[in-house]
Design a protein around this motif. Structure first.
Motif, PDB file in Angstrom:
ATOM      1  N   HIS A   1      -6.696  -7.307  -7.921  1.00 19.58           N
ATOM      2  CA  HIS A   1      -6.273  -8.395  -6.798  1.00 19.58           C
ATOM      3  C   HIS A   1      -5.173  -7.846  -5.481  1.00 19.58           C
ATOM      4  O   HIS A   1      -5.715  -8.051  -4.458  1.00 19.58           O
ATOM      5  CB  HIS A   1      -5.672  -9.882  -7.169  1.00 19.58           C
ATOM      6  CG  HIS A   1      -5.423 -10.865  -6.334  1.00 19.58           C
ATOM      7  ND1 HIS A   1      -6.395 -11.461  -5.556  1.00 19.58           N
ATOM      8  CD2 HIS A   1      -4.308 -11.056  -5.754  1.00 19.58           C
ATOM      9  CE1 HIS A   1      -5.765 -12.305  -4.772  1.00 19.58           C
ATOM     10  NE2 HIS A   1      -4.566 -12.147  -4.863  1.00 19.58           N
ATOM     11  N   GLU A   2      -4.175  -7.182  -6.047  1.00 18.58           N
ATOM     12  CA  GLU A   2      -3.305  -6.633  -5.169  1.00 18.58           C
ATOM     13  C   GLU A   2      -3.923  -5.584  -4.396  1.00 18.58           C
ATOM     14  O   GLU A   2      -3.612  -5.415  -3.079  1.00 18.58           O
ATOM     15  CB  GLU A   2      -1.986  -6.253  -5.991  1.00 18.58           C
ATOM     16  CG  GLU A   2      -1.330  -7.297  -6.746  1.00 18.58           C
ATOM     17  CD  GLU A   2      -0.309  -6.940  -7.654  1.00 18.58           C
ATOM     18  OE1 GLU A   2       0.030  -5.675  -7.692  1.00 18.58           O
ATOM     19  OE2 GLU A   2       0.345  -7.665  -8.417  1.00 18.58           O
ATOM     20  N   ILE A   3      -4.546  -4.672  -5.018  1.00 18.91           N
ATOM     21  CA  ILE A   3      -5.444  -3.667  -4.189  1.00 18.91           C
ATOM     22  C   ILE A   3      -6.226  -4.136  -3.366  1.00 18.91           C
ATOM     23  O   ILE A   3      -6.274  -3.628  -2.109  1.00 18.91           O
ATOM     24  CB  ILE A   3      -5.988  -2.967  -5.254  1.00 18.91           C
ATOM     25  CG1 ILE A   3      -4.973  -1.966  -5.982  1.00 18.91           C
ATOM     26  CG2 ILE A   3      -6.938  -1.772  -4.571  1.00 18.91           C
ATOM     27  CD1 ILE A   3      -5.603  -1.183  -7.481  1.00 18.91           C
TER      28      ILE A   3
ATOM     29  N   TYR B   1      -9.441   4.276  -0.316  1.00 18.35           N
ATOM     30  CA  TYR B   1      -8.181   4.060  -0.517  1.00 18.35           C
ATOM     31  C   TYR B   1      -8.472   2.949  -1.691  1.00 18.35           C
ATOM     32  O   TYR B   1      -7.571   2.981  -2.907  1.00 18.35           O
ATOM     33  CB  TYR B   1      -7.693   3.066   0.777  1.00 18.35           C
ATOM     34  CG  TYR B   1      -6.475   2.178   0.184  1.00 18.35           C
ATOM     35  CD1 TYR B   1      -5.412   2.723   0.364  1.00 18.35           C
ATOM     36  CD2 TYR B   1      -6.558   0.940  -0.072  1.00 18.35           C
ATOM     37  CE1 TYR B   1      -4.368   1.758  -0.074  1.00 18.35           C
ATOM     38  CE2 TYR B   1      -5.580  -0.008  -0.448  1.00 18.35           C
ATOM     39  CZ  TYR B   1      -4.499   0.538  -0.395  1.00 18.35           C
ATOM     40  OH  TYR B   1      -3.344  -0.253  -0.876  1.00 18.35           O
ATOM     41  N   VAL B   2      -9.491   2.000  -1.774  1.00 21.20           N
ATOM     42  CA  VAL B   2      -9.555   1.209  -3.010  1.00 21.20           C
ATOM     43  C   VAL B   2      -9.938   2.006  -4.369  1.00 21.20           C
ATOM     44  O   VAL B   2      -9.337   1.561  -5.244  1.00 21.20           O
ATOM     45  CB  VAL B   2     -10.625   0.014  -2.503  1.00 21.20           C
ATOM     46  CG1 VAL B   2     -11.092  -0.839  -3.702  1.00 21.20           C
ATOM     47  CG2 VAL B   2     -10.118  -0.753  -1.390  1.00 21.20           C
ATOM     48  N   VAL B   3     -10.701   2.995  -4.366  1.00 28.83           N
ATOM     49  CA  VAL B   3     -10.745   3.552  -5.532  1.00 28.83           C
ATOM     50  C   VAL B   3      -9.640   4.548  -6.177  1.00 28.83           C
ATOM     51  O   VAL B   3      -9.255   4.306  -7.218  1.00 28.83           O
ATOM     52  CB  VAL B   3     -12.150   4.430  -5.322  1.00 28.83           C
ATOM     53  CG1 VAL B   3     -12.314   5.469  -6.678  1.00 28.83           C
ATOM     54  CG2 VAL B   3     -13.433   3.550  -5.111  1.00 28.83           C
ATOM     55  N   GLU B   4      -8.974   5.084  -5.047  1.00 29.54           N
ATOM     56  CA  GLU B   4      -8.027   5.780  -5.635  1.00 29.54           C
ATOM     57  C   GLU B   4      -6.801   5.042  -6.134  1.00 29.54           C
ATOM     58  O   GLU B   4      -6.268   5.225  -7.108  1.00 29.54           O
ATOM     59  CB  GLU B   4      -7.403   6.670  -4.392  1.00 29.54           C
ATOM     60  CG  GLU B   4      -8.203   7.758  -3.980  1.00 29.54           C
ATOM     61  CD  GLU B   4      -8.593   8.759  -5.128  1.00 29.54           C
ATOM     62  OE1 GLU B   4      -7.940   8.972  -5.772  1.00 29.54           O
ATOM     63  OE2 GLU B   4      -9.993   9.298  -4.946  1.00 29.54           O
ATOM     64  N   GLU B   5      -6.441   3.805  -5.598  1.00 30.65           N
ATOM     65  CA  GLU B   5      -5.631   3.083  -5.940  1.00 30.65           C
ATOM     66  C   GLU B   5      -5.808   2.296  -7.256  1.00 30.65           C
ATOM     67  O   GLU B   5      -5.187   2.125  -8.311  1.00 30.65           O
ATOM     68  CB  GLU B   5      -5.432   1.799  -5.065  1.00 30.65           C
ATOM     69  CG  GLU B   5      -4.618   2.245  -3.582  1.00 30.65           C
ATOM     70  CD  GLU B   5      -3.097   2.914  -4.082  1.00 30.65           C
ATOM     71  OE1 GLU B   5      -2.507   2.124  -4.761  1.00 30.65           O
ATOM     72  OE2 GLU B   5      -2.891   4.032  -3.672  1.00 30.65           O
ATOM     73  N   ILE B   6      -7.186   2.038  -7.651  1.00 32.10           N
ATOM     74  CA  ILE B   6      -7.845   1.662  -8.724  1.00 32.10           C
ATOM     75  C   ILE B   6      -7.437   2.435  -9.735  1.00 32.10           C
ATOM     76  O   ILE B   6      -6.612   2.409 -10.910  1.00 32.10           O
ATOM     77  CB  ILE B   6      -9.192   1.236  -8.638  1.00 32.10           C
ATOM     78  CG1 ILE B   6      -9.503   0.011  -8.145  1.00 32.10           C
ATOM     79  CG2 ILE B   6      -9.785   1.001 -10.148  1.00 32.10           C
ATOM     80  CD1 ILE B   6     -10.987  -0.349  -7.844  1.00 32.10           C
TER      81      ILE B   6
END
Length: 146
Positions: A69-71, A118-123
């Motif tokens: 959720h935060e990501i 961005y999303v995949v790297e943060e996950i």
């Protein structure tokens, strides 16, 4: 707009027909000019002479869903996104099957490209999802994200 925390987890592999249906549901959203999709697939890695046959995913679901959720919220703050969907497998996923589905939509392609990365790297960096690599001989080891 504050969005509620969603459960992103699905049991087992993510079916390609589910992905196709997700794409089809966006045809009526005519402000979208670009979609980008990331699909994570289980590899048959060879490690110390043994071949991975599946990955068994576990998670501290409440914490993991909060991190997802935060990501998601961070991506919406940083990028001009129309919508985003994230799904991650729990349980056993055989090699060749899909375990992660991230789908972003935006008015423009560059935004979609940048946001998906961005999303995949943060996950990979933040979400407490754990993979146990199950080898073809039924031995196992815990997977380390790289």
């Amino acid at each position: 707009m504050e969005r509620k925390v969603k459960n992103v987890f699905v049991e087992g592999a993510i079916n390609p027909s589910f992905i196709a249906e997700s794409i089809a549901h966006h045809q009526h959203k005519t402000q979208i000019g670009a979609h980008d999709i990331f699909l994570g697939q289980v590899r048959a890695d060879k490690i110390d002479g043994k071949t991975v046959g599946a990955i068994e995913y576990t998670a501290y679901e409440e914490m993991a869903n909060q991190k997802f959720h935060e990501i998601r919220e961070s991506a919406f703050d940083q990028y001009d996104l129309t919508c985003m969907h994230i799904y991650h497998s729990l349980g056993s996923v055989p090699v060749g099957e899909l375990c992660l589905f991230v789908f972003v939509s935006s008015p423009h392609r560059k935004t979609a490209f940048d946001a998906i990365r961005y999303v995949v790297e943060e996950i990979k960096a933040q979400v407490p999802v754990f993979g146990k690599e199950i080898f073809e001989d039924d031995s196992y080891q815990w997977k380390v994200n790289t």
